[in-house]
Motif scaffolding. Sequence first.
Motif, short mmCIF file in Angstrom:
data_model
loop_
_atom_site.label_atom_id
_atom_site.label_comp_id
_atom_site.label_asym_id
_atom_site.label_seq_id
_atom_site.Cartn_x
_atom_site.Cartn_y
_atom_site.Cartn_z
N HIS A 172 -9.10 0.96 8.10
CA HIS A 172 -7.75 0.43 8.39
C HIS A 172 -7.81 -1.05 8.72
O HIS A 172 -8.89 -1.62 8.85
CB HIS A 172 -7.05 1.25 9.48
CG HIS A 172 -7.69 1.17 10.83
ND1 HIS A 172 -8.90 1.75 11.14
CD2 HIS A 172 -7.27 0.59 11.98
CE1 HIS A 172 -9.19 1.54 12.41
NE2 HIS A 172 -8.22 0.83 12.94
N HIS A 224 -2.94 6.60 12.42
CA HIS A 224 -3.22 5.64 13.49
C HIS A 224 -2.32 4.40 13.38
O HIS A 224 -1.58 4.10 14.31
CB HIS A 224 -4.71 5.29 13.41
CG HIS A 224 -5.17 4.16 14.24
ND1 HIS A 224 -5.07 4.17 15.61
CD2 HIS A 224 -5.76 2.97 13.92
CE1 HIS A 224 -5.59 3.03 16.08
NE2 HIS A 224 -5.99 2.29 15.07
N ASP A 232 -10.08 5.25 13.02
CA ASP A 232 -9.36 5.52 14.26
C ASP A 232 -8.31 6.59 13.98
O ASP A 232 -7.62 6.53 12.97
CB ASP A 232 -8.68 4.25 14.78
CG ASP A 232 -9.68 3.29 15.41
OD1 ASP A 232 -10.87 3.66 15.50
OD2 ASP A 232 -9.28 2.18 15.79
N ASP A 248 -10.74 -5.13 14.77
CA ASP A 248 -12.03 -4.63 15.26
C ASP A 248 -12.72 -3.74 14.21
O ASP A 248 -13.84 -3.26 14.43
CB ASP A 248 -11.89 -3.89 16.61
CG ASP A 248 -10.97 -2.69 16.53
OD1 ASP A 248 -9.96 -2.76 15.80
OD2 ASP A 248 -11.24 -1.68 17.20
N HIS A 249 -12.06 -3.55 13.06
CA HIS A 249 -12.68 -2.84 11.93
C HIS A 249 -12.85 -3.73 10.70
O HIS A 249 -13.54 -3.36 9.76
CB HIS A 249 -11.84 -1.61 11.55
CG HIS A 249 -11.89 -0.54 12.60
ND1 HIS A 249 -12.59 0.65 12.43
CD2 HIS A 249 -11.36 -0.48 13.84
CE1 HIS A 249 -12.48 1.37 13.54
NE2 HIS A 249 -11.73 0.71 14.40
N HIS A 265 -6.96 -2.94 11.40
CA HIS A 265 -7.23 -3.55 12.71
C HIS A 265 -8.46 -4.45 12.65
O HIS A 265 -9.46 -4.10 12.05
CB HIS A 265 -7.44 -2.46 13.77
CG HIS A 265 -6.17 -2.03 14.44
ND1 HIS A 265 -6.01 -0.78 14.98
CD2 HIS A 265 -5.01 -2.69 14.67
CE1 HIS A 265 -4.79 -0.69 15.51
NE2 HIS A 265 -4.17 -1.83 15.32
ZN LIG Z 1 -7.57 0.78 15.07
#
Ligand SMILES: [Zn+2]
Length: 533
Positions: A62, A163, A191, A66-67, A64
């Motif tokens: 996804h 998510h 997530d 942090d990914h 985000h």
């Molecule tokens: Zn996430």
Amino acid sequence: MANLTFCGAAGTVTGSCSKLITKNAKFLVDCGLFQGNKTTVALNYEPFPFNPKEMEFMILTHGHIDHTGLVPKLVNQGFNGPIYATQTTIELLDYLLRDGASIQESNAKRKNKKNQRRGLPLIEPLYTQKDAEAALALLKPVKYEEWFSPAKNIQVRYWNAGHILGSASAEMTVSNECENGHTLRLLFSGDIGPDEKVFHPEPDAPEGFDYIVCESTYGNRKRADYTLEGRRDALKKELVDGLARGGNVVIPSFAVERSQELLHDIGVIIKQGALKGATVYLDSPLAKKVTEIFIKHARKLDDLELSPDDLFQGDRFRLIESVDESKRLNQVPSKAIIISASGMCDAGRIQHHLKANIWRPECTVLLVGYQSPGTLGSLIQKGIKDIRIHGKEFKLRAQVRRLGNYSAHADQSELLDWIMERSPIVGGLFLNHGENDSRETLKGILADKGIDKERIYIPHFNESFELLASEAVSKGRDPNQRGMDKIPTFDWNNQYAAFGLELVNKLESAASNEERSKILNTIHNALAGHTES
Ligand SMILES: [Zn+2]
């Protein structure tokens, strides 16, 4: 047999990155930015624990950061393979990666000003707009629930993870991998969202795997049960009470998903006839762009209580982009509901709105998200009275209120249900993307529910595993590891900030100047003692 390494998000919730080496391919699942304290952020600047040129493709779960936030750096260092993601994730990344690059460029500029003054060497940004654009050019859209083959003997299929917009879990088969010709069946959760969430259906995936890598962000957190309606009523009460105080309501919010959930719910509340005379402002150029993607896909969104044509729109809503318009908002004395990023108040336009409103007792700061220790948001949450923003002191006199049910993550019982619904899990279950407490708690409960404890793995940062047909064998840490085997959640910088606050409070509450002097002398003597010892 395949080899799996946890290059991030092991013992922490950021820097998500798993490396897989099979007979036929080397590839990554996600490549996220490390966020949090300075020790953690410093990991972003260390070389990758693999050669980016050797990685053949990437599976993104996804959008985000942090990914995905280290993808431009990876491309800068020679990665040149296809990056698979859902269509909406790609649309989000078009803004998120460019936004990430401009943050990195301005951070480097600010640090270099300081370094120049101090005669220190200049630094390069972590990555630039050019790197972000090169990364975007590698993105390849794939559909949910349709198999694709990124390499020989490897098949991948995405499932809705519930998510955020575009989020997916990645199912994977690797055939002819084990000695007996066994096909490995793997699942990366990405997530996972909660069951009760506007916009997306519940997370879904098949059952029966050799290995599952599952997030465990809220492995130790149980949310009170809530319905979408109940949550909306709680928001309504806060907004009605907030505006009745005669000022504005300021809501720090993440640009992706949370801002749109709030706009949707406020739209429903307005439709019910509440919040008369109020205007809702979304003041974040990134959140505005992300909101436009939601509007584009409105007809595909789940659980909408508004017509897709009315979503985030109408004469009560203003989506602000220009700096001038944002500044004008600082002059509005009352009846404004201001949603702005960042969600933890540590950057962005929210800081200007806090400066204009937090010293006014008739205003309200409504916190709807997690506030990481040390951030401006966490100080406001604690009710610290003296707040510094942009180097200036402000007295916190506004009401600080909190709503805990807006989350994009499954809580403990939802994670348990998701895992149990995926069973049987033959080889093992890896718990990543969680702090150690969370992972241990979840492991204990899963064992109680009948999953073999020996097959629940809590991987260390940089730890590699051989995935055999029936069990995983740890090969220890990757020899090219980045500096540490454990990412500290509370480093010396956090300790320093906490100590500073404690000292100020102690001095302020001391009975007399003599007492204050005594406190400082004690610290001075302790420091002198420490130097001598
Ligand atoms: Zn996430």
